[in-house]
Design a protein around this motif. Sequence first.
Motif, mmCIF file in Angstrom:
data_model
loop_
_atom_site.group_PDB
_atom_site.id
_atom_site.type_symbol
_atom_site.label_atom_id
_atom_site.label_comp_id
_atom_site.label_asym_id
_atom_site.label_seq_id
_atom_site.Cartn_x
_atom_site.Cartn_y
_atom_site.Cartn_z
ATOM 1 N N GLN A 1 5.347 -5.847 -13.763
ATOM 2 C CA GLN A 1 6.131 -4.754 -14.349
ATOM 3 C C GLN A 1 7.633 -4.965 -14.197
ATOM 4 N N ARG A 2 8.032 -6.115 -13.632
ATOM 5 C CA ARG A 2 9.470 -6.327 -13.441
ATOM 6 C C ARG A 2 10.095 -6.833 -14.731
ATOM 7 N N PRO A 3 11.197 -6.207 -15.163
ATOM 8 C CA PRO A 3 11.888 -6.729 -16.339
ATOM 9 C C PRO A 3 12.488 -8.105 -16.022
ATOM 10 N N PRO A 4 12.689 -8.954 -17.050
ATOM 11 C CA PRO A 4 13.152 -10.326 -16.833
ATOM 12 C C PRO A 4 14.370 -10.432 -15.914
ATOM 13 N N HIS A 5 15.372 -9.573 -16.092
ATOM 14 C CA HIS A 5 16.576 -9.744 -15.268
ATOM 15 C C HIS A 5 16.300 -9.435 -13.795
ATOM 16 N N THR A 6 15.292 -8.580 -13.531
ATOM 17 C CA THR A 6 14.919 -8.301 -12.141
ATOM 18 C C THR A 6 14.167 -9.498 -11.552
ATOM 19 N N ARG A 7 13.288 -10.079 -12.373
ATOM 20 C CA ARG A 7 12.545 -11.251 -11.925
ATOM 21 C C ARG A 7 13.461 -12.378 -11.510
ATOM 22 N N ARG A 8 14.506 -12.601 -12.322
ATOM 23 C CA ARG A 8 15.408 -13.727 -12.041
ATOM 24 C C ARG A 8 16.124 -13.545 -10.723
ATOM 25 N N MET A 9 16.354 -12.284 -10.337
ATOM 26 C CA MET A 9 17.196 -12.035 -9.174
ATOM 27 C C MET A 9 16.554 -12.435 -7.853
ATOM 28 N N ILE A 10 15.216 -12.490 -7.840
ATOM 29 C CA ILE A 10 14.525 -12.872 -6.608
ATOM 30 C C ILE A 10 13.712 -14.133 -6.870
ATOM 31 N N GLN A 11 14.054 -15.225 -6.238
ATOM 32 C CA GLN A 11 13.342 -16.489 -6.424
ATOM 33 C C GLN A 11 12.812 -16.984 -5.088
ATOM 34 N N MET A 12 11.791 -17.844 -5.177
ATOM 35 C CA MET A 12 11.095 -18.223 -3.953
ATOM 36 C C MET A 12 10.920 -19.730 -3.857
ATOM 37 N N VAL A 13 11.021 -20.243 -2.635
ATOM 38 C CA VAL A 13 10.721 -21.650 -2.354
ATOM 39 C C VAL A 13 9.606 -21.664 -1.316
ATOM 40 N N PHE A 14 8.563 -22.472 -1.582
ATOM 41 C CA PHE A 14 7.379 -22.448 -0.726
ATOM 42 C C PHE A 14 7.365 -23.595 0.288
ATOM 43 N N ALA B 1 0.837 -1.197 0.000
ATOM 44 C CA ALA B 1 0.000 0.000 0.000
ATOM 45 C C ALA B 1 0.872 1.247 0.000
ATOM 46 N N SER B 2 1.988 1.173 0.733
ATOM 47 C CA SER B 2 2.936 2.290 0.726
ATOM 48 C C SER B 2 4.292 1.783 1.162
ATOM 49 N N GLY B 3 5.276 2.660 1.068
ATOM 50 C CA GLY B 3 6.632 2.273 1.414
ATOM 51 C C GLY B 3 7.464 2.055 0.167
ATOM 52 N N GLU B 4 8.738 1.722 0.388
ATOM 53 C CA GLU B 4 9.678 1.636 -0.729
ATOM 54 C C GLU B 4 10.392 0.299 -0.734
ATOM 55 N N MET B 5 10.565 -0.275 -1.922
ATOM 56 C CA MET B 5 11.408 -1.456 -2.078
ATOM 57 C C MET B 5 12.416 -1.142 -3.175
ATOM 58 N N LEU B 6 13.702 -1.206 -2.838
ATOM 59 C CA LEU B 6 14.749 -0.909 -3.828
ATOM 60 C C LEU B 6 15.666 -2.110 -3.979
ATOM 61 N N LEU B 7 15.913 -2.504 -5.217
ATOM 62 C CA LEU B 7 16.870 -3.567 -5.507
ATOM 63 C C LEU B 7 18.035 -2.921 -6.235
ATOM 64 N N ASP B 8 19.240 -3.029 -5.663
ATOM 65 C CA ASP B 8 20.408 -2.320 -6.213
ATOM 66 C C ASP B 8 20.097 -0.837 -6.429
ATOM 67 N N GLY B 9 19.334 -0.266 -5.536
ATOM 68 C CA GLY B 9 19.019 1.158 -5.608
ATOM 69 C C GLY B 9 17.899 1.509 -6.572
ATOM 70 N N GLN B 10 17.374 0.513 -7.291
ATOM 71 C CA GLN B 10 16.286 0.767 -8.241
ATOM 72 C C GLN B 10 14.946 0.329 -7.645
ATOM 73 N N VAL B 11 13.901 1.091 -7.924
ATOM 74 C CA VAL B 11 12.574 0.759 -7.396
ATOM 75 C C VAL B 11 12.138 -0.605 -7.924
ATOM 76 N N LEU B 12 11.608 -1.422 -6.994
ATOM 77 C CA LEU B 12 11.177 -2.780 -7.329
ATOM 78 C C LEU B 12 9.663 -2.762 -7.550
ATOM 79 N N PRO B 13 9.200 -2.841 -8.798
ATOM 80 C CA PRO B 13 7.762 -2.755 -9.062
ATOM 81 C C PRO B 13 7.073 -4.105 -8.814
ATOM 82 N N PRO B 14 5.719 -4.157 -8.888
ATOM 83 C CA PRO B 14 5.037 -5.448 -8.810
ATOM 84 C C PRO B 14 5.507 -6.379 -9.921
#
Lengths: 265, 295
Positions: free
Chosen positions: B78-91, B62-75
Amino acid sequence: MNAAATSMPPSLAVAGLRISAGGKVLVPGLSLTIGRGEIVGMVGASGSGKTISAFSLARLLPDTLTQSGEISLEGERIDRLSESEMRKVRGGRIGMVFQDPLSSFNPLRTVGSILVESICRHQRLPARQARELAIDTLATMRLPGRKASVDAYPHMLSGGQRQRAMIGLALVNRPALIIADEPTTALDPTIQLQILALLRHQASSAACLFITHDIGAASAICDRLAVMNEGEIVEEGPTDRLLASPTHPFTRELLSHAPGGARFR
Amino acid sequence: MSSPLLQIRDLVIDYGKGADRFRALHGCSFDLEPGQVMAVVGESGSGKSSLVRAVAGLVAPASGEMLLDGQVLPPLRQRPPHTRRMIQMVFQDPGASLNPLHRVQAIIEEPLRVTGYGDAAGRKRRVAELMDMTQLSADLATRRPRELSGGQKQRVAIARALAMEPRILIADEALSALDFTTQDHVSRLLSDLRRDLNLAMLFVSHDMRSVRRMADDVCVIEKGHVVEQGAVSDVLYNPKSAYTRLLLAAALNPRAALSDPRLAEALENGEAVSEDALKGVMDIIRGGALMGDAR
């Protein structure tokens, strides 16, 4: 143990319990005694045979498994009872608590009506009195708001509240034995502690067999522990003794993997 | 000094709108450096999963900031492929996150195929490498998920996440569904991977022993509020909040916790437990007494 206690038959006495699947023996010969007011923990890894052993006590094994051996409830042999007689024992003289109440409660029935049905079946009370007893029982289990929890459907309760309701259902007909199969495994650690505190206090009027893979949870409330591996009890003794000086390698193994079993610092 | 790998500032997460709005997280801030592991600890419904899901892009804050390498991290969308790859998840439940019809080889290969990694032979080599990294024996490649143990399934999920060469791995209760022995093995694997790959991690867990073993920092969340945050060596040995204290007692010496009659009664009643009521148990735990030493 005093004279009166020794003259009373134990709440549960199991001798030479054998369970097999076709030609394969899963439990070769299990013997276990639980006295009134006692909580005994049956601890082992998945596949150690603890759950089928517990289910066999209530004669709840699937048809693919066969069991033999003596099972006595307050001195009465129940291994010889017919299925229709066993149905009166289950939910009556043997109360059961399972891991996931959401899958064992009928989702279309309120918690109160599930209790009322069990009370009417086993105690032959009129509906109004059965409902009063259900309300009282849920209140004793510290479920919030007398009416609110009776009329709640299982999904409306939190995981911890559902387990409180399930313990209430197990106790409502004043059983001789409670079998609790992994009752805390699906819960958050702090809620686990609440349910353990409730179970220890409320089960004191019966005998309780507590099945778990978590030796920490078992140690919190059990008077005695029986460690199972490959269908056999490999070590049994008072909880303090067993934790302080485990003799069987498998007990040491269980302790070393438990969160609090190895030195933290 | 260069900016941290991940910066989270005053992150607020809401679900629903208007009168139905529920605030799942009331502001959380932290930095994560390469190779750093932060544990996120809290009850079900505390907001810890919401926090890591926002970082993964699965929930929009809802608010606040998320920065990856100083760049804003969008939903995520809207994340470009190289940004998507950088964060992966295990459930938590590998059974639910692995396609039951696919073989291990195909499951781990899928992200490589989707991102156009090499040719078939190159992808096969890479899958073998990933399986080796996650200590899966090569003969498991032709198995389907139902033929694997819980621990093996979780290793496959980790291998699939690593295929993207992420810099941040999010493990959301990734150990919770495993038995204790397997938990130990998988948490050791994650520690090795973090060291070998300089992988940063957000590690959501209840298990205080793997938190202690794996994490540098810990953030304790209760009902959407961060109640305690700092170095593991500080927070776990000197817990301030009642919740952290209770969590430690539950994990490390439940027998000692229930041997205190006042504490046992409060727990049975489901009442909030005061920090004070837990002082005795904390003294036992700080003294190094574990389950076996309880009196």
